[in-house]
Scaffold this motif. Structure first.
Motif, PDB file in Angstrom:
ATOM      1  N   LEU A 163      -3.789   3.471  -2.359  1.00  0.00           N
ATOM      2  CA  LEU A 163      -3.438   3.081  -3.714  1.00  0.00           C
ATOM      3  C   LEU A 163      -2.357   2.015  -3.602  1.00  0.00           C
ATOM      4  O   LEU A 163      -1.403   2.187  -2.849  1.00  0.00           O
ATOM      5  N   TYR A 164      -2.567   0.925  -4.303  1.00  0.00           N
ATOM      6  CA  TYR A 164      -1.700  -0.244  -4.107  1.00  0.00           C
ATOM      7  C   TYR A 164      -0.759  -0.467  -5.289  1.00  0.00           C
ATOM      8  O   TYR A 164      -1.049  -0.059  -6.418  1.00  0.00           O
ATOM      9  N   HIS A 165       0.330  -1.131  -4.971  1.00  0.00           N
ATOM     10  CA  HIS A 165       1.210  -1.629  -6.030  1.00  0.00           C
ATOM     11  C   HIS A 165       0.547  -2.909  -6.534  1.00  0.00           C
ATOM     12  O   HIS A 165       0.927  -4.016  -6.153  1.00  0.00           O
ATOM     13  N   ARG A 190       0.867  -1.171   0.000  1.00  0.00           N
ATOM     14  CA  ARG A 190       0.000   0.000   0.000  1.00  0.00           C
ATOM     15  C   ARG A 190       0.907   1.225   0.000  1.00  0.00           C
ATOM     16  O   ARG A 190       1.814   1.321   0.822  1.00  0.00           O
TER      17      ARG A 190
END
Lengths: 264, 1025
Positions: free
Chosen positions: B812-814, B796
């Motif tokens: 927002l995630y990888h 995250r």
């Protein structure tokens, strides 16, 4: 901010990490805006994302020409290798962002570095913004909040509490890693070295006053020297440039720089 | 020359500086110019400042033969003995005191034996019997061992205590007996006789030769000697009388009383040890004075230190202070000069004792000013270069100071000199006036006197200079000051020196030269050929072998002006002074840590500063270290270890970073210490330099930290995979997987914030599966929870420093990394065995938890799955045996239909059957498709992947099969029951029939008879109807 004054302004929402995440997600193939947003936010599980957290990174990724929109879908617009690792990503984004000398990001960066030791007077980002404004660059504290993440990511300095510590060690090291024009292991006179350095890293030009090297570059070079990446040489009877003068250091003037092998 | 000078130096400045020869004593003598003289014994009396020559002229030259009892007093090492000795030499050199017998008692052995020996040698003791007794005493220490002598002292006190009849008001007899019992106890005796104990102190004062630089512990009992007995209580005799008195004397009041009481016997015990009878001293001095009187002579007695007469001081003072004339007209005039310390005078010269004193000569700190110290050094330097023959010859010529040969080696460049009393100038080389004063100031407070100045400054520096010239030593000598009071220069100069490519020892010596000899700067000055560095000639450094010394010189024109006025640090709650004091203390602690190898004081504060700096300044993203890893594995200041810490709260091996006791470590601590003091800002004079040092240290350590945080695998995706796998297992064990789960659904399940309370479907207690659930949801619950947090947070994105990262600006995630980890697991059928590291011990705790649990739970899970499969196969076989081997939909449906019809028929015939059985059959009917699927799988079980098998059994198929089997069995049982019941009923009917059959025959016969009767009555036709 990375393109021109009409592009999305500098804010903290669009961190390098988030832009990297956006670009990396497209390695698996083009996606619509919605697919990108839902995928990156995992909204099905985590709920809806704050729009800024998605739109700023998306815009910056576009500004940096990492991604592009075509036929309603975003796709990766650079070779995959450029986002293969965070180092590759930094090399590319620093190169791109700091080559646009008219962009707001460049102007702010250049103004900050030209402050040299006066930069240390700024106790926080608000004061830093004021100092930059005095350099003739319009900027707000909010912009500076976003700027610091990218400036430290590009290796122009370090964040320490509320201060920005100017030191271009990583930025210069990155440039050295990528360069092919300067010989390795040979003495390069300081003018030639700086000619190359300031072409590769144009934002550093403003910090220098004639042959007096600015604080961030000077300290960066000193650290490079200490880590063995370069050797700073003060040869008698040769043209010299002045590092930022420290009474505690015996090496304060340099005539040549020797780049070591093994930088990558 | 140098070798001879070194030998001479070691001769003239011995540990006891007074122990040298008369010629050396005079060759090194520097006159006292400021002696404070009072014509009374009172300490408050009016003082006059005299020179030593004034003292000699006004007090010693005594034409009227007036009685004088003169005290020479001062602190330890101030020069009392030196003055007494000089007065003695002066008396001997003058021709006008020939009608005096001079007795000079030196402090040679510094004990009573030594004092009495000198009295014997100088003819003070005239009676043969007394001489014999004292000779026996002098031989005592050769005849008896120290222990025997100590025991004699010990038993001497014990005997006085037991035999005492004159202090009933202090201790009654019974109390004394109890005290004697206590002091005789073996443990108490050992305690009193121990080294440093009271008996040892008495022994030392009487017999033990000791250098004068170590003040002797006073020969007295102290209250602490008895209060300390508490520490040996457990070894004490069990005698209740001993215990009773023990309790009393170990308390402060009781201990003081006993010490005072025993001290009352001190003189007697010591005199007995010395074979002196009470009054011996008085009588022998009286004999001497009477004898001299008869010869019309006077007596001069010079005693360097009265305390050498331990045990007989009082008697001695009394007899020396008796004025001649009047009732003592048979005594000769006496001039006594007695040296003693201020402390002794204040403690023992009270009341009428002070009245006996006619004059006091007091040596104060101001008696040895800078001029005197410089002259003293110059004299000793010169004396070292003089040969013994030279100085002896000078002595033989009358020891005139103006005739003293000057042999000091002088360099070719200008050097500090000092004017002597005879107007000659003596060189101070290799010392400077400034060095002498600075070095004197660096002596410990109680050593700032001529004795220690000569020993620890002049001798040590001159010795190293000679050693340097002989090629066996370096100059200057740092040993006395490096540990106690290190020399550091102003920060910039200090660091310039520190940065120079010289050895640590060389830097230390240069610090001394620049800081103490020179002006403390590294500024160069002077015209060509006469260049100076730090105010010292360059040739001096050349002479000492310091190469390229000008490399250290700071070009003054290049000095950067201060960047801005330094703002005075201010915090509302803490005063500036307090902050400054803290800062100075911290700075001193860091210097002591680095230069002297001491443990770092304030290490916790420094660790916090280092921790905060690292956590902020490292761009963790650039290093590929997720913020979550930093937050988890570099979570507090304890992860920073400072070399040489005394506390080992964290194992150095397991801490993330060590601040080494090296130049870089020193620099970063100093830099951050200054940063903190300047209100967490780099805005101060040395700010630009110090922030460079801080970054320089950081970059030298960064890779090591990053490597540790990344761990051996260097793959964050791997960490995510392990956590994902563990959560997958938790989900499966809790019954949340099933064969038809899609990837999207599985990913959702994996990341969904669900706890055990929500998603655990508990299996029957006692089963293997239930035990697995206990592990996952109870015994290892926190491991699973932590792993889940890592799973959700690892990729995250965060904004800002890991310890202050904000999550408020959205999540927002990888996603790419998450999807990759998911795909990797899917590729191995969700059996992560092959993804686990071979050696997980090198992993950090946070990461190791998931791997360790996977390593533990996977084999267990696989066993459980095997057991489940076995049961599954058995259940299907059972069902097949009952319903037919096909177990397809047709056979299931036929079986269920027939069973239900059977139940229905029974019901129709009013035969009771439990309604639940039919309900069960109805349920089976509804799960018909699933049952068919399950039974069809059995043939493919062996080929199923781990994931398929786990998903299959996670949904607990055996429960349905078991339920089906049980239902079928119940129907069969019901049928069997009903059949048996029906059979029994039938049999009963048959039995009834058979029982009833004979009666029927009879009835038939009867009927037939009746029919026959009827026929007979009505004819055949009617009867057949």
């Amino acid at each position: 901010m990375f393109r021109d004054s009409n592009s999305r302004p500098l804010r903290e929402f669009g961190t390098p990490e988030r832009v990297f995440a956006v670009a990396r997600y497209l390695l698996d193939g083009p996606k619509t805006r919605n697919e990108l947003k839902e995928g990156l936010s995992m909204s099905a599980i985590m709920g809806h994302i704050d729009e800024n957290a998605f739109s700023y990174p998306l815009s910056y990724a576009q500004d940096l020409e990492l991604i592009a929109l075509r036929d309603g879908k975003y796709y990766l617009s650079v070779p995959k290798e450029l986002v293969a690792s965070i180092n590759d990503f930094r090399f590319y984004t620093a190169r791109t962002a700091l080559s646009r000398t008219d962009s707001p990001f460049f102007r702010i960066t250049s103004a900050v570095l030209s402050l040299n030791e006066a930069l240390l007077l700024c106790r926080n980002l608000s004061e830093l913004a004021q100092a930059v404004i005095q350099q003739g660059v319009e900027v707000s504290e909010y912009n500076m909040r976003g700027w610091r993440f990218w400036a430290s990511f590009f290796g122009l300095g370090y964040i320490h509490k509320f201060q920005f510590v100017p030191n271009a060690f990583i930025r210069i090291r990155d440039a050295l890693c990528q360069q092919q024009s300067l010989p390795i292991g040979e003495m390069i006179d300081v003018q030639t070295f700086f000619s190359w350095l300031e072409t590769s890293c144009p934002e550093l030009v403003s910090s220098r006053k004639d042959n007096r090297i600015g604080l961030a570059v000077s300290n960066g070079l000193r650290v490079l020297h200490n880590t063995g990446a370069v050797t700073l040489v003060n040869q008698p009877d040769a043209g010299k440039w002045k590092l930022y003068q420290f009474a505690a250091e015996s090496l304060n003037d340099i005539s040549h720089v020797r780049i070591s092998g093994g930088l990558s | 020359m140098w070798e001879q000078a070194q030998v001479r130096l070691r001769t003239i400045i011995q540990t006891d500086v007074m122990g040298n020869e008369e010629w050396d004593f005079l060759a090194t003598h520097v006159p006292f110019e400021k002696l404070f003289v009072t014509k009374s014994g009172k300490t408050s009396a009016h003082e006059e400042v005299w020179s030593e020559e004034d003292v000699f002229r006004n007090l010693i030259m005594n034409p009227g033969k007036e009685h004088r009892f003169i005290i020479v007093r001062g602190d330890h090492g101030a020069g009392k003995s030196h003055l007494v000795r000089w007065l003695h030499a002066r008396i001997k050199s003058t021709g006008s005191l020939v009608d005096y017998k001079v007795v000079f008692i030196r402090r040679i052995e510094n004990n009573l034996q030594g004092a009495l020996k000198q009295m014997l040698e100088q003819g003070v003791i005239s009676r043969p019997e007394q001489q014999e007794r004292i000779r026996r005493f002098l031989e005592a220490s050769q005849v008896l061992t120290p222990l025997e002598l100590k025991l004699k002292i010990y038993f001497g006190f014990l005997a006085k205590l037991e035999a005492d009849q004159s202090h009933e008001s202090v201790y009654k007899e019974a109390e004394r007996q109890r005290l004697a019992l206590l002091l005789s106890d073996q443990a108490v005796k050992d305690h009193l006789l121990r080294p440093g104990g009271p008996i040892d102190r008495f022994y030392s004062a009487i017999f033990d030769p000791r250098p004068v630089d170590r003040p002797r512990a006073e020969a007295v009992f102290l209250k602490e000697d008895f209060m300390d007995l508490a520490s040996i209580m457990e070894r004490l005799s069990q005698d209740h009388r001993v215990k009773r008195v023990f309790a009393e004397v170990t308390k402060e009041v009781g201990a003081s009383k006993l010490a005072r009481y025993l001290n009352g016997f001190s003189d007697l015990v010591i005199q007995e040890m010395a074979n002196l009878a009470q009054g011996d001293i008085a009588s022998l001095m009286k004999d001497l004075r009477e004898d001299l009187k008869r010869k019309d002579m006077g007596l001069i007695v010079l005693i360097e230190d009265l305390t050498t007469f331990t045990g007989i001081q009082t008697e001695l003072v009394k007899i020396l202070s008796v004025a001649h004339g009047g009732e003592y007209s048979e005594l000769c005039p006496i001039l006594a000069i007695v040296g003693l310390t201020n402390a002794y005078y204040e403690n023992y010269f009270r009341g009428n004792f002070q009245d006996r004193v006619t004059h006091q000569i007091v040596i104060k700190e101001s008696s040895y000013d800078e001029e005197l110290l410089a002259r003293l050094a110059a004299k000793y330097i010169n004396a070292a270069y003089l040969t013994t023959d030279e100085v002896k010859a000078w002595f033989a010529r009358g020891a005139d100071q103006a005739e003293l040969p000057y042999r000091t080696w002088e360099p070719e460049f200008p050097w500090d000199t000092i004017e002597m009393a005879d107007r000659r100038r003596f060189s101070l080389f290799p010392l400077t006036r400034k060095a002498l004063i600075e070095l004197f100031g660096r002596l410990a407070n109680d050593e700032q006197n001529p004795r220690f100045f000569l020993r620890n400054v002049v001798r040590s520096q001159l010795d190293s200079w000679f050693g340097y010239r002989l090629g066996v030593d370096s100059f200057p000598d740092c040993t006395h000051f490096v540990k106690t009071k290190p020399v550091t220069l102003e920060w910039a100069y200090d660091m310039r020196l520190e940065n120079s490519p010289r050895t640590r020892e060389e830097k230390q010596r240069l610090r001394l030269l620049v800081g103490l000899w020179g002006d403390g700067t590294l500024e160069a000055s002077g015209p060509a050929g006469k260049e100076m560095l730090a105010g010292l000639p360059l040739q001096f450094f050349d002479l000492l072998g310091y190469q390229s010394i000008l490399d250290l010189a700071v070009d003054v024109s290049d000095k950067k002006p201060a960047i801005a006025p330094v703002e005075p640090p201010s915090r509302p709650t803490v005063s500036i002074d307090s902050r400054t004091r803290t800062f100075q203390n911290r700075e001193a602690a860091i210097k002591a840590w680095y230069h002297q190898g001491q443990t770092l004081a304030f290490s916790d504060d420094m660790k916090k500063l280092v921790y905060d700096f690292i956590i902020d300044a490292v761009d963790w993203l650039s290093q590929g270290v997720p913020a979550k890893i930093v937050e988890t594995e570099f979570s507090h200041r304890g992860m920073v270890y400072i070399e040489g810490q005394s506390e080992r709260s964290a194992d150095e091996e397991r801490t993330l970073i060590t601040v080494k006791r090296d130049k870089n470590g020193y620099e970063v601590l100093m830099a951050l210490c200054h940063w903190d003091y300047h209100n967490s800002s780099w805005n101060f004079d040395d700010g630009p330099y110090m922030q460079y040092l801080a970054v320089n240290w950081l970059e030298s350590k960064k890779q090591e930290m990053v490597d540790k945080l990344k761990g051996p695998s260097h793959e964050d995706g791997a960490i995510l995979g392990w956590s994902m796998a563990l959560e997958y297992i938790r989900l499966g064990v809790n019954g949340n997987l099933h064969p038809n789960l899609t990837d999207v659904q599985l990913l959702e399940l994996l990341f969904k914030p669900k706890g055990e309370a929500e998603d655990a479907r508990w299996r029957e207690q006692g089963t293997l599966w239930h035990r697995l659930q206990i592990r996952v949801n109870r015994s290892k619950k926190s491991d699973y929870e932590n792993s889940k947090v890592l799973l959700v947070e690892l990729f995250r994105t965060k904004i800002g420093s890991p310890d202050r990262a904000s999550l408020s600006q959205g999540h927002l995630y990888h996603r790419k990394e998450i999807d990759d980890a998911f795909r990797n697991l899917a590729a191995v059928g969700w059996d992560p065995t092959t993804l686990l590291p071979h050696d997980h011990r090198r992993l950090s705790k946070a990461r190791r938890v998931a791997v360790e649990e996977l390593n533990a739970v996977l084999p267990e899970l696989k066993k459980v799955l095997e057991a489940e499969e076995k049961e599954f196969r058995e259940l299907v076989a059972e069902l097949g045996a009952r319903l037919g081997e096909d177990l397809d939909e047709k056979s299931w449906r036929r079986a269920i239909t027939q069973a239900r019809k059977f139940l229905s028929d029974l019901s129709r015939y009013n035969i009771y059957v439990e309604a639940a059985l039919d309900h069960s059959l109805q349920k089976l009917e509804k799960k018909l498709v699933r049952l068919v699927q399950l039974c069809a799988i059995v043939g493919d079980l062996a080929a199923l992947s781990f994931h398929k098998r786990f998903a299959l059994f996670s949904a607990n198929p055996n429960a349905l099969l078991r339920e089906s089997l049980e239902t079928i069995e119940a129907v069969e049982e019901t049928a069997a029951d009903k059949r048996e019941f029906a059979a029994q009923q039938l049999k009963r009917l048959q039995d009834q029939y058979l029982r009833d059959l004979p009666a029927v025959s009879e009835l038939c016969e009867e009927a037939e008879k009746i029919v026959g009767l009827i026929v007979e009555l009505r004819g055949d036709g009617c009867a057949s109807e």
